[in-house]
Design an enzyme around this catalytic site. Structure first.
Site, PDB file in Angstrom:
ATOM      1  N   HIS A 132     -10.461  -6.259  -2.095  1.00  0.00           N
ATOM      2  CA  HIS A 132     -11.515  -5.987  -1.114  1.00  0.00           C
ATOM      3  C   HIS A 132     -12.612  -5.227  -1.859  1.00  0.00           C
ATOM      4  O   HIS A 132     -12.438  -4.051  -2.205  1.00  0.00           O
ATOM      5  CB  HIS A 132     -10.980  -5.136   0.034  1.00  0.00           C
ATOM      6  N   GLU A 165      -6.284 -10.716  -1.041  1.00  0.00           N
ATOM      7  CA  GLU A 165      -7.014 -10.469   0.206  1.00  0.00           C
ATOM      8  C   GLU A 165      -8.518 -10.368  -0.072  1.00  0.00           C
ATOM      9  O   GLU A 165      -9.199  -9.462   0.397  1.00  0.00           O
ATOM     10  CB  GLU A 165      -6.523  -9.180   0.882  1.00  0.00           C
ATOM     11  N   ASP A 204     -12.375 -10.268  -0.361  1.00  0.00           N
ATOM     12  CA  ASP A 204     -13.676 -10.365   0.300  1.00  0.00           C
ATOM     13  C   ASP A 204     -14.644  -9.448  -0.446  1.00  0.00           C
ATOM     14  O   ASP A 204     -14.234  -8.527  -1.148  1.00  0.00           O
ATOM     15  CB  ASP A 204     -13.634 -10.053   1.796  1.00  0.00           C
ATOM     16  N   ASN A 230       2.019  -5.288  -3.107  1.00  0.00           N
ATOM     17  CA  ASN A 230       0.631  -5.598  -2.771  1.00  0.00           C
ATOM     18  C   ASN A 230      -0.139  -4.314  -2.480  1.00  0.00           C
ATOM     19  O   ASN A 230       0.355  -3.430  -1.765  1.00  0.00           O
ATOM     20  CB  ASN A 230       0.615  -6.505  -1.532  1.00  0.00           C
ATOM     21  N   GLU A 275       0.795  -1.228   0.000  1.00  0.00           N
ATOM     22  CA  GLU A 275       0.000   0.000   0.000  1.00  0.00           C
ATOM     23  C   GLU A 275       0.830   1.283   0.000  1.00  0.00           C
ATOM     24  O   GLU A 275       0.671   2.153   0.859  1.00  0.00           O
ATOM     25  CB  GLU A 275      -0.975  -0.014   1.181  1.00  0.00           C
TER      26      GLU A 275
END
Length: 480
Positions: free
Chosen positions: A242, A270, A272, A206, A165
């Protein structure tokens, strides 16, 4: 999509601990049809991918949690146990208890491990974020942290999220302590330090909000392109994924492909898909379609090596603690029942649409006491091919391909050989290892025992050697 002001990709820290390898980049493909009674990891392996989950060490003692994690996933990422505040809470004082527990659990269940994360602006101990270091000192602090943490896990992890990030949504650099103190060069420096600490791990950048083609993903794309031109050691890009219900980017596949075209692997790291709660049948159906779409996007890009969902169960998701009114983002509900999203993923991976029982245990591997030469079933036979794929000072990496040479599917396999120079295996993935002196026995794990006629699967390992590193003269395979 994820907003850039609220971001901690794990359940909030209250109540939580402060929290293989290059050849394991793609879990070995089983070229025959996948078993309908397999977990998502085995279904993904049949497509040449892995399907993983974020794992929290403090939940592994819960039977249902561990059962689902071990049955369904062939890759794990520690949620918090390898972050800076967990591994170096005070300068020069390192602790690995939580991370070691995750790695040990994964090793015992044939799962590869993605390390997460070496350099990140969040979950930093105050001695780093408020240390007042100059550029030279902070660079040294960062390099020392990477050297110790990545060095501790050298040879045990498939990949590292080296830097996490580092960009804002508009494509500018995030003004982290590393950016403001060291400058743009800190990311390349971090990757160079990670490569020196663990030469065989895949090294990833990432980030979130880079799933579609936009200002942020283009900034990351330009950085990766420059790194490849400059020889900075970067192997992959992780798109966190996400997402909000109904908002899978239409250009996700195209974006994955443009990164892959730079010569790097890509992964959804990651995943979701959160919804406004309470959930209902309509929302759950949309969520299932969203999960199927992102899974297919990965499958359609050759260098998309795998998918990781950020958590085993809705019960422990980070989402409700960060996004008020949102939740239910994962494949299993609070009671560990598979949701429609599970069948969406399963179907996209080529499996059936039935959901597993929450109490179903992982498929048992052959008994460790079983003789590798005990009478095989008629029509069932296999062969094994050994190949050394990398070698360095006092260490090497090898891969073994198991092929079903019979006329019917096999339900398990056992491979044996003797090392000619006393080599010692230090880490093995996609199999269960037993080594006594020079003699090695490897049996299948739950997700790769079933192999169709003419199909194959692989396992790999790293090992130590001294004096000589010859190839075994005979490698045998017994099918069951």
């Amino acid at each position: 999509m994820m907003d850039s002001t609220s971001r901690t990709p794990a359940k909030t820290l209250a109540g939580l601990a402060a929290t293989a390898l290059a050849a394991a980049a793609v879990v070995a493909a089983v070229t025959g049809p996948a078993s309908a009674a397999s977990g998502l990891g085995q279904l993904a392996a049949a497509q040449g991918r892995y399907f993983g989950t974020a794992l929290a060490n403090n939940h592994l003692g819960e039977s249902a949690y561990a059962t689902v994690a071990d049955r369904e996933f062939n890759s794990v990422t520690p949620e918090n146990e390898m972050k800076w505040d967990a591994t170096e809470p005070s300068r020069g004082s390192f602790t690995y208890t939580g991370g070691d527990a995750i790695v040990s659990h994964a090793q015992g269940h044939g799962q590869s491990v993605r390390g997460h994360t070496l350099v990140w602006h969040s979950q930093l101990p105050s001695w780093v974020s408020n240390g007042g270091f100059n550029a030279a000192t902070l660079t040294s602090v960062m390099q020392n942290h990477i050297s110790n943490v990545a060095g501790h896990y050298k040879g045990k992890l498939y990949a590292w999220d080296v830097v996490n990030e580092a960009f804002n949504d508009d494509g500018t650099r995030r003004q982290s302590v590393f950016q403001t103190t060291i400058g743009d060069s800190y990311i390349a420096t971090a990757f160079q330090a990670a490569r020196a600490a663990d030469p065989t791990a895949k090294l990833y950048y990432n980030d979130y909000n880079i799933e579609g083609i936009n200002s942020k993903s283009t900034a990351v794309y330009n950085m990766v392109k420059a790194f490849k031109q400059q020889g900075v050691p970067i192997d992959g890009v992780g798109l966190q994924t996400h997402l909000i219900l109904g908002q899978v980017p239409s250009d996700l596949q195209a974006n994955l492909q443009r990164f892959a075209d730079l010569g790097v692997d890509v992964a959804l790291t990651e995943v979701d898909v959160r919804m406004q709660t309470p959930a209902d049948s309509g929302k759950l159906a949309t969520q299932s379609a969203n999960y199927a779409a992102l899974t297919k996007a990965c499958l359609n890009v050759t260098r998309c090596v795998g998918i990781t969902v950020w958590g085993v169960t809705d019960k422990y998701s980070w989402v409700p603690d960060v996004f008020a009114g949102y939740g239910a983002p994962l494949l299993f509900d609070n009671s560990f029942n598979a949701k429609p999203a599970y069948t969406g993923v399963s179907g996209a991976l080529g499996g059936g649409t039935s959901s597993p029982s929450p109490s179903a245990s992982p498929t048992a591997s052959p008994s460790p006491s079983a003789s590798p030469t005990s009478s095989p079933n008629p029509g069932r036979s296999c062969s094994a091919t050994y190949q050394k794929v990398n070698e360095w000072n006092n260490g090497f990496q090898a891969e073994v391909t198991v092929t079903n040479t019979g006329s019917s599917s096999i339900g398990g396999w056992t491979v044996t050989w003797a090392f000619p120079n006393g080599q010692k295996i230090t880490q093995l993935w996609n199999g269960t290892l037993s080594q006594s002196g020079a003699n090695v026995t490897v049996r299948n794990v739950s997700y790769n025992g079933t192999v169709a006629p003419n199909g194959s699967t692989t396992f790999g390992f790293t090992a130590d050697w001294s004096g000589g590193n010859g190839t075994p003269s005979s490698v045998t395979c017994a099918a069951s």
